[in-house]
Write an enzyme that holds these catalytic residues in place. Structure first.
Site, mmCIF file in Angstrom:
data_model
loop_
_atom_site.group_PDB
_atom_site.id
_atom_site.type_symbol
_atom_site.label_atom_id
_atom_site.label_comp_id
_atom_site.label_asym_id
_atom_site.label_seq_id
_atom_site.Cartn_x
_atom_site.Cartn_y
_atom_site.Cartn_z
ATOM 1 N N ASP A 1 38.381 32.750 41.925
ATOM 2 C CA ASP A 1 38.588 33.908 41.453
ATOM 3 C C ASP A 1 37.675 35.132 41.618
ATOM 4 O OD1 ASP A 1 39.377 35.474 38.835
ATOM 5 O OD2 ASP A 1 37.245 34.913 38.309
ATOM 6 N N CYS B 1 33.063 24.757 47.824
ATOM 7 C CA CYS B 1 34.018 25.157 46.791
ATOM 8 C C CYS B 1 34.802 24.664 47.165
ATOM 9 C CB CYS B 1 33.489 26.902 47.052
ATOM 10 S SG CYS B 1 31.820 27.556 46.260
#
Length: 401
Positions: free
Chosen positions: A283, A267
């Protein structure tokens, strides 16, 4: 081992924080208002907007994308985004800039459409399907359904020539209607579709996932059916509709990194900028633990490459043995980290592990065939380029991010 330096290619911006004019049952972001309790209304100041855009433009390379999301970003008003364009021009250095707007669509009108078309913004409109599906969870503040208003504006955007995709949140209810959803979007003229499976923790019982969360088996069956419908619409071997998940998976078949972070090995390829300038890892992880700094005091490129962001990104790769030895690992890399956390019943393996196995066992032969065709055409393209010819890549739609 040297730490990999991440270039600044994209940022996700929350100009209205968690504020929204809707009250959708499954929304995970409304509760983020507790992080910003100092004021009841949350709006990005012009000072923060300018500093953020200045940094993004000056610290990025030849290409950069800015994704404006919420809450509901249109609450900022159109002038805010007109100013964003001027600031991008002011601080840019001739790079390619892509702007995207994810919206519930309620406040859009022809003035918005004119602006979005003129500056070639890509819009994702949250339209969950026909009325009985959309209005099951997507309510306004008066707990009334919003389908009619959103559908009308979705049609208007297409009529005005705006580049727009349908964003569908898949729930335990909507996942039962793959044929109806696919046909519905096509009937409106929406040939670009994105289906997003919802997984949230039950607020009444934190030991399990919320009842509207889609199950792995249901999602697997859904993808299989949508895949068949998608493939049935091919003309001369080329898709006529775009389903983002399929295009992302296809990248792994031609040895390219998927455009979706959920399918990357790690990520952290982007950061989130909140309305007050706070910067977070993701997010889905806008929380104190993953706050990287503030735009008014720190540099985005440094926060993107900080030790905390490296730690966050590496956590995705911590997978059980079953995943590490799985045939399909390179096609999913465990999926989204948040799906493991939001489902407390089994955090040992990815929520949609079964989904991936079901879907790829079904779709693998087709993807392999398409990959071979794509590679052949790429070789032809290379030869023509070498001889001075011009050729449009076969499956160029697959490269869209």
């Amino acid at each position: 081992m040297a730490i990999k330096h991440r270039p600044l290619n994209s940022v996700l911006i929350k100009p209205t924080g968690p504020d929204c004019n809707l009250d959708c049952t499954y929304c995970f972001y409304l509760e983020k208002s507790a992080l910003f309790h100092q004021t009841p209304v949350h709006r990005m100041s012009l000072e923060i907007q300018e500093e953020m855009i200045r940094q993004v433009m000056q610290q990025s390379g030849d290409n950069v994308s800015l994704a404006w999301q919420g809450g509901e970003p249109t609450l900022m008003g159109l002038d805010f985004y007109k100013r964003a364009i001027e600031l991008e021009k002011k601080y840019g250095h001739n790079q390619m800039v892509g702007n995207g707007l994810q919206t519930n669509g309620v406040l859009l009108d022809k003035n918005w459409a004119s602006f979005l078309k003129e500056y070639d913004w890509l819009v994702g409109i949250s339209l969950d399907g026909p009325k009985h599906i959309h209005d099951r969870y997507r309510f306004d503040k008066g707990q009334k359904g919003t389908h009619q208003r959103v559908e009308e504006n979705a049609i208007m955007l297409l009529q005005e020539g705006v580049a727009v995709n349908a964003m569908c949140v898949l729930t335990s209810y909507s996942v039962q209607f793959p044929d109806e959803l696919y046909a519905y979007y096509k009937s409106l003229g929406y040939t670009f579709m994105q289906f997003i499976p919802i997984v949230e923790t039950d607020k009444n019982d934190p030991s399990k996932a919320a009842p509207f969360s889609v199950s792995a088996v249901d999602y697997g069956n859904f993808l299989i059916r949508i895949f068949d419908l998608w493939q049935a619409d091919f003309v001369n071997g080329v898709p006529t509709t775009s389903v983002r998940h399929f295009e992302s998976v296809f990248h792994s078949y031609v040895d390219m990194e998927a455009p979706e972070c959920t399918m990357m090995k790690e990520c952290g390829p982007y950061v989130v900028v909140e309305h007050n300038g706070n910067v977070y890892s993701c997010d889905f992880f806008v929380e104190p633990k993953w706050k990287l700094g503030n735009i008014m005091h720190d540099r985005i490129i440094n926060m993107l490459n900080s030790k905390k962001q490296q730690t966050f990104g590496a956590a995705k790769a911590v997978l059980p043995r079953e995943c590490r030895t799985c045939t399909w690992l390179r096609n999913c890399y465990g999926g989204c980290t948040k799906d493991r956390i939001k489902d407390p019943e089994d955090q040992r393996k990815p929520r949609f592990c079964t989904t991936t196995k079901m879907f790829l066992k079904h779709a693998d032969p087709t993807f392999k065939m398409m990959a071979e065709q794509w590679k052949e055409q790429q070789a032809i393209q290379h030869e023509k380029q070498q001889s001075g010819g011009v050729y449009n890549a076969f499956y160029d739609f697959m490269k869209r991010s």
